[in-house]
Design a protein around this motif. Sequence first.
Motif, PDB file in Angstrom:
ATOM      1  N   ARG A 191      -7.876   8.681  -8.930  1.00  0.00           N
ATOM      2  CA  ARG A 191      -8.742   7.642  -9.513  1.00  0.00           C
ATOM      3  C   ARG A 191      -8.001   6.310  -9.625  1.00  0.00           C
ATOM      4  NH1 ARG A 191     -11.322  10.007 -14.572  1.00  0.00           N
ATOM      5  NH2 ARG A 191     -11.915  11.596 -13.073  1.00  0.00           N
ATOM      6  N   SER A 192      -6.786   6.356 -10.147  1.00  0.00           N
ATOM      7  CA  SER A 192      -6.077   5.082 -10.321  1.00  0.00           C
ATOM      8  C   SER A 192      -5.566   4.547  -8.974  1.00  0.00           C
ATOM      9  CB  SER A 192      -4.929   5.223 -11.318  1.00  0.00           C
ATOM     10  OG  SER A 192      -4.014   6.176 -10.862  1.00  0.00           O
ATOM     11  N   ALA A 193      -5.200   5.475  -8.058  1.00  0.00           N
ATOM     12  CA  ALA A 193      -4.754   5.020  -6.725  1.00  0.00           C
ATOM     13  C   ALA A 193      -5.899   4.320  -6.004  1.00  0.00           C
ATOM     14  CB  ALA A 193      -4.254   6.204  -5.908  1.00  0.00           C
ATOM     15  N   VAL A 194      -7.107   4.900  -6.091  1.00  0.00           N
ATOM     16  CA  VAL A 194      -8.271   4.300  -5.435  1.00  0.00           C
ATOM     17  C   VAL A 194      -8.542   2.918  -6.019  1.00  0.00           C
ATOM     18  CG1 VAL A 194     -10.810   4.461  -5.292  1.00  0.00           C
ATOM     19  CG2 VAL A 194      -9.393   6.439  -4.700  1.00  0.00           C
ATOM     20  N   SER A 195      -8.420   2.805  -7.327  1.00  0.00           N
ATOM     21  CA  SER A 195      -8.672   1.524  -7.977  1.00  0.00           C
ATOM     22  C   SER A 195      -7.673   0.459  -7.498  1.00  0.00           C
ATOM     23  CB  SER A 195      -8.579   1.736  -9.486  1.00  0.00           C
ATOM     24  OG  SER A 195      -8.557   0.513 -10.131  1.00  0.00           O
ATOM     25  N   GLU A 196      -6.395   0.829  -7.452  1.00  0.00           N
ATOM     26  CA  GLU A 196      -5.369  -0.137  -6.992  1.00  0.00           C
ATOM     27  C   GLU A 196      -5.575  -0.515  -5.534  1.00  0.00           C
ATOM     28  OE1 GLU A 196      -1.103   0.328  -8.093  1.00  0.00           O
ATOM     29  OE2 GLU A 196      -1.829   2.120  -9.120  1.00  0.00           O
ATOM     30  N   LEU A 197      -5.859   0.490  -4.706  1.00  0.00           N
ATOM     31  CA  LEU A 197      -6.035   0.225  -3.272  1.00  0.00           C
ATOM     32  C   LEU A 197      -7.284  -0.610  -3.014  1.00  0.00           C
ATOM     33  CD1 LEU A 197      -5.067   3.721  -1.800  1.00  0.00           C
ATOM     34  CD2 LEU A 197      -3.764   1.600  -1.604  1.00  0.00           C
TER      35      LEU A 197
ATOM     36  N   ILE B  91      -2.110   4.245   8.178  1.00  0.00           N
ATOM     37  CA  ILE B  91      -0.804   4.487   7.558  1.00  0.00           C
ATOM     38  C   ILE B  91      -0.711   5.955   7.133  1.00  0.00           C
ATOM     39  CG2 ILE B  91      -1.528   3.924   5.196  1.00  0.00           C
ATOM     40  CD1 ILE B  91       1.006   2.333   4.848  1.00  0.00           C
ATOM     41  N   THR B  92       0.500   6.497   7.216  1.00  0.00           N
ATOM     42  CA  THR B  92       0.754   7.868   6.755  1.00  0.00           C
ATOM     43  C   THR B  92       1.968   7.840   5.839  1.00  0.00           C
ATOM     44  OG1 THR B  92       0.015   8.710   8.884  1.00  0.00           O
ATOM     45  CG2 THR B  92       1.215  10.244   7.504  1.00  0.00           C
ATOM     46  N   VAL B  93       1.856   8.477   4.691  1.00  0.00           N
ATOM     47  CA  VAL B  93       2.959   8.514   3.723  1.00  0.00           C
ATOM     48  C   VAL B  93       3.171   9.964   3.288  1.00  0.00           C
ATOM     49  CG1 VAL B  93       3.653   7.768   1.390  1.00  0.00           C
ATOM     50  CG2 VAL B  93       2.492   6.172   2.900  1.00  0.00           C
ATOM     51  N   GLY B  94       4.417  10.334   3.047  1.00  0.00           N
ATOM     52  CA  GLY B  94       4.723  11.704   2.613  1.00  0.00           C
ATOM     53  C   GLY B  94       5.189  12.547   3.786  1.00  0.00           C
ATOM     54  N   GLU B  95       4.931  13.854   3.707  1.00  0.00           N
ATOM     55  CA  GLU B  95       5.363  14.754   4.787  1.00  0.00           C
ATOM     56  C   GLU B  95       4.662  14.380   6.089  1.00  0.00           C
ATOM     57  OE1 GLU B  95       4.902  18.917   3.822  1.00  0.00           O
ATOM     58  OE2 GLU B  95       5.584  18.566   1.775  1.00  0.00           O
ATOM     59  N   THR B  96       5.418  14.375   7.181  1.00  0.00           N
ATOM     60  CA  THR B  96       4.826  14.024   8.473  1.00  0.00           C
ATOM     61  C   THR B  96       3.871  15.129   8.912  1.00  0.00           C
ATOM     62  OG1 THR B  96       6.882  12.916   9.028  1.00  0.00           O
ATOM     63  CG2 THR B  96       5.369  13.358  10.846  1.00  0.00           C
ATOM     64  N   PRO B  97       2.621  14.772   9.237  1.00  0.00           N
ATOM     65  CA  PRO B  97       1.657  15.798   9.615  1.00  0.00           C
ATOM     66  C   PRO B  97       2.040  16.474  10.940  1.00  0.00           C
ATOM     67  CG  PRO B  97       0.574  13.692   9.175  1.00  0.00           C
ATOM     68  CD  PRO B  97       2.034  13.430   9.233  1.00  0.00           C
TER      69      PRO B  97
ATOM     70  N   ILE C  70       0.839  -1.202   0.000  1.00  0.00           N
ATOM     71  CA  ILE C  70       0.000   0.000   0.000  1.00  0.00           C
ATOM     72  C   ILE C  70       0.873   1.251   0.000  1.00  0.00           C
ATOM     73  CG2 ILE C  70      -1.588   1.304   1.490  1.00  0.00           C
ATOM     74  CD1 ILE C  70      -2.750  -1.564   2.180  1.00  0.00           C
ATOM     75  N   ARG C  71       1.945   1.193   0.763  1.00  0.00           N
ATOM     76  CA  ARG C  71       2.876   2.328   0.815  1.00  0.00           C
ATOM     77  C   ARG C  71       3.421   2.646  -0.587  1.00  0.00           C
ATOM     78  NH1 ARG C  71       5.312   4.812   5.127  1.00  0.00           N
ATOM     79  NH2 ARG C  71       4.277   3.425   6.598  1.00  0.00           N
ATOM     80  N   GLY C  72       3.702   1.583  -1.339  1.00  0.00           N
ATOM     81  CA  GLY C  72       4.207   1.768  -2.700  1.00  0.00           C
ATOM     82  C   GLY C  72       3.203   2.514  -3.575  1.00  0.00           C
ATOM     83  N   VAL C  73       1.937   2.130  -3.472  1.00  0.00           N
ATOM     84  CA  VAL C  73       0.882   2.795  -4.257  1.00  0.00           C
ATOM     85  C   VAL C  73       0.798   4.267  -3.858  1.00  0.00           C
ATOM     86  CG1 VAL C  73      -1.607   2.879  -4.704  1.00  0.00           C
ATOM     87  CG2 VAL C  73      -0.451   0.660  -4.514  1.00  0.00           C
ATOM     88  N   LEU C  74       0.849   4.522  -2.548  1.00  0.00           N
ATOM     89  CA  LEU C  74       0.676   5.896  -2.058  1.00  0.00           C
ATOM     90  C   LEU C  74       1.872   6.800  -2.404  1.00  0.00           C
ATOM     91  CD1 LEU C  74      -0.987   5.223   1.421  1.00  0.00           C
ATOM     92  CD2 LEU C  74      -2.080   5.976  -0.706  1.00  0.00           C
ATOM     93  N   VAL C  75       3.056   6.235  -2.364  1.00  0.00           N
ATOM     94  CA  VAL C  75       4.244   7.023  -2.718  1.00  0.00           C
ATOM     95  C   VAL C  75       4.155   7.457  -4.189  1.00  0.00           C
ATOM     96  CG1 VAL C  75       6.746   6.838  -3.132  1.00  0.00           C
ATOM     97  CG2 VAL C  75       5.788   6.058  -0.958  1.00  0.00           C
ATOM     98  N   ASP C  76       3.779   6.521  -5.059  1.00  0.00           N
ATOM     99  CA  ASP C  76       3.637   6.848  -6.486  1.00  0.00           C
ATOM    100  C   ASP C  76       2.560   7.906  -6.692  1.00  0.00           C
ATOM    101  OD1 ASP C  76       5.536   4.984  -6.976  1.00  0.00           O
ATOM    102  OD2 ASP C  76       4.171   3.444  -7.756  1.00  0.00           O
ATOM    103  N   PHE C  77       1.453   7.727  -5.979  1.00  0.00           N
ATOM    104  CA  PHE C  77       0.328   8.651  -6.120  1.00  0.00           C
ATOM    105  C   PHE C  77       0.727  10.074  -5.692  1.00  0.00           C
ATOM    106  CE2 PHE C  77      -3.040  10.501  -3.323  1.00  0.00           C
ATOM    107  CZ  PHE C  77      -3.734  11.155  -4.329  1.00  0.00           C
ATOM    108  N   LEU C  78       1.402  10.179  -4.562  1.00  0.00           N
ATOM    109  CA  LEU C  78       1.797  11.509  -4.066  1.00  0.00           C
ATOM    110  C   LEU C  78       2.748  12.195  -5.054  1.00  0.00           C
ATOM    111  CD1 LEU C  78       2.467  11.265  -0.219  1.00  0.00           C
ATOM    112  CD2 LEU C  78       0.609  12.444  -1.394  1.00  0.00           C
TER     113      LEU C  78
END
Lengths: 165, 224
Positions: free
Chosen positions: A123-129, A46-52, A19-27
Motif C-alpha cells: 500500500r505505501s509502496a504504491v502510494s510513493e510510486l 525495472i527489476t529489483v531483488g532476486e534475478t528472475p 524508484i529502485r530505492g522505493v522497491l528495495v525498501d518495500f521488498l
Amino acid sequence: MTAPRAASWAFHEEDSQRIRGVLVDFLRDASGRTALLVDRAGQMLITVGETPTFDPTAFASLTAADFSANDQLARLLGEPEFGALFHQGEKESLYLADIARRVILVVLFDNRTTLGLVKLRMRSAVSELTTIFTAMFARDAGTTTQVDAGFVDAAEDELDKLFGA
Amino acid sequence: MSLINYASREINCKIVYYGPGLGGKTTNLEYVYEKVAPSSKGKLISLATETERTLFFDFLPVDLGTIRGFRTRFHLYTVPGQVYYNASRKLILKGVDGVVFVADSQIDRMEANLEAMQNLYDNMAQHGYDLTHLPFVIQYNKRDLPNAAAIGDLDAALNPGWPVEDPERQKVTPDPYRPGAYLVSEQNGVWVERVPTFEGVAVRGDGVFDTLKAVSKLVLKTLG
C-alpha cells in the motif's frame, strides 16, 4: 509516406534510482523475492531483488495483458478498476498493483512471507510510486523524446541484415 | 508509444498485426519466428483456443541487437480476428507504435476485410490514436489463391487514402515498394495519401519480411 512522430516516453536513470530505492525498501519490509515494474503496453521497466529465472520480455507482455483483461472485467461488474490482482501458486505467488494507470507493480513472493504482509507493505509502496510516476508523466507531457542522430540509420541497417535488404 | 528506457539502455517498439479472422496474421508471425536467427528472437507466445485460433494474442519479440548503446527490440503482436473477441483486440492496441493490416485477398472475404478495417479505425480512436498519423502498412495476403481479388479492387476498398492537408506534403510521392503506384497523388483536384501495401503468401513467406521491414522502418523514423 512521411512517418509522423509517435509520442514516446522515456524512463531516465534518475527516475530509476528513486524508484529502485522505493522497491528495495518495500521488498525488505514485505520479505518479497522480486519486484518488477511493467508498463501497460507490455514492456519491462525495472527489476529489483532476486534475478528472475523466467523470460522477462514474455513475462512483461503477459502481465500487461493480464492486468488489462482484469480491468475490463472490473468494468463489466461496474467497478472503475481492480486496483490489485493476486495469483496464488503452490510455492510462488504474485501480487500486482496499478501505478498511475500506466504502470504495473508486480511482486513475487514465496512462503517466507504472507499475503497479508505483502498487501500491507504494498500500500505505501504504491502510494510513493504513484507520486513519482505522476510527476514524471507531468514533466514529460508534450515533450518528444528523440534518440541520438545516426540511431535510425544504424537501426535500418540492422533491419536490412535481419530481414534481408 | 515506444518506450526509451535510459536506465536499462533499451528501446522497445510495439507492432500489431490486425485483420479479419483466418487472414494469416498468426502465419506471418510463425514465419518470422521460423526464419529469424535464434539469437535475434524471443519466445513465441500464443494464447490460442483448442482449435489453434488466436484467443487473446500471439507475441514475438525480435531483437535488433545493440544500436548506439541501446538494445533495440520490436514486440510483434497479433490480435484475434473473430468479431466476438473485440475486447481482446482493443486491449492489444494499447501503446501501439505501428500497425500491419493483413487482408485476405479472396473476393468472398472482402466484407470481412472491410469490417475488420472499420473496427481497427474505431478501436484506435477509442485509445485516442489516429491511424492516419501512425506507421501503418497493409498486406494483401493469399495472393496465390484462384479467387484472389485484383489489387486495384483491394486498394479501392481498403486503401482509398485520406486528404493531405499540409501544402508542403502535396507532391507526387512514388511508392518505393510498388513501381507505378503512389503514396501521395492528386485525384480530381484533391491530394490523397495512401499507405504502403504488399502482396503476400504468408504460408510460404512471400511478402512477410517486406511487410515487417516497411512498418519497422516507419516506426524507427518516429524515434529520430
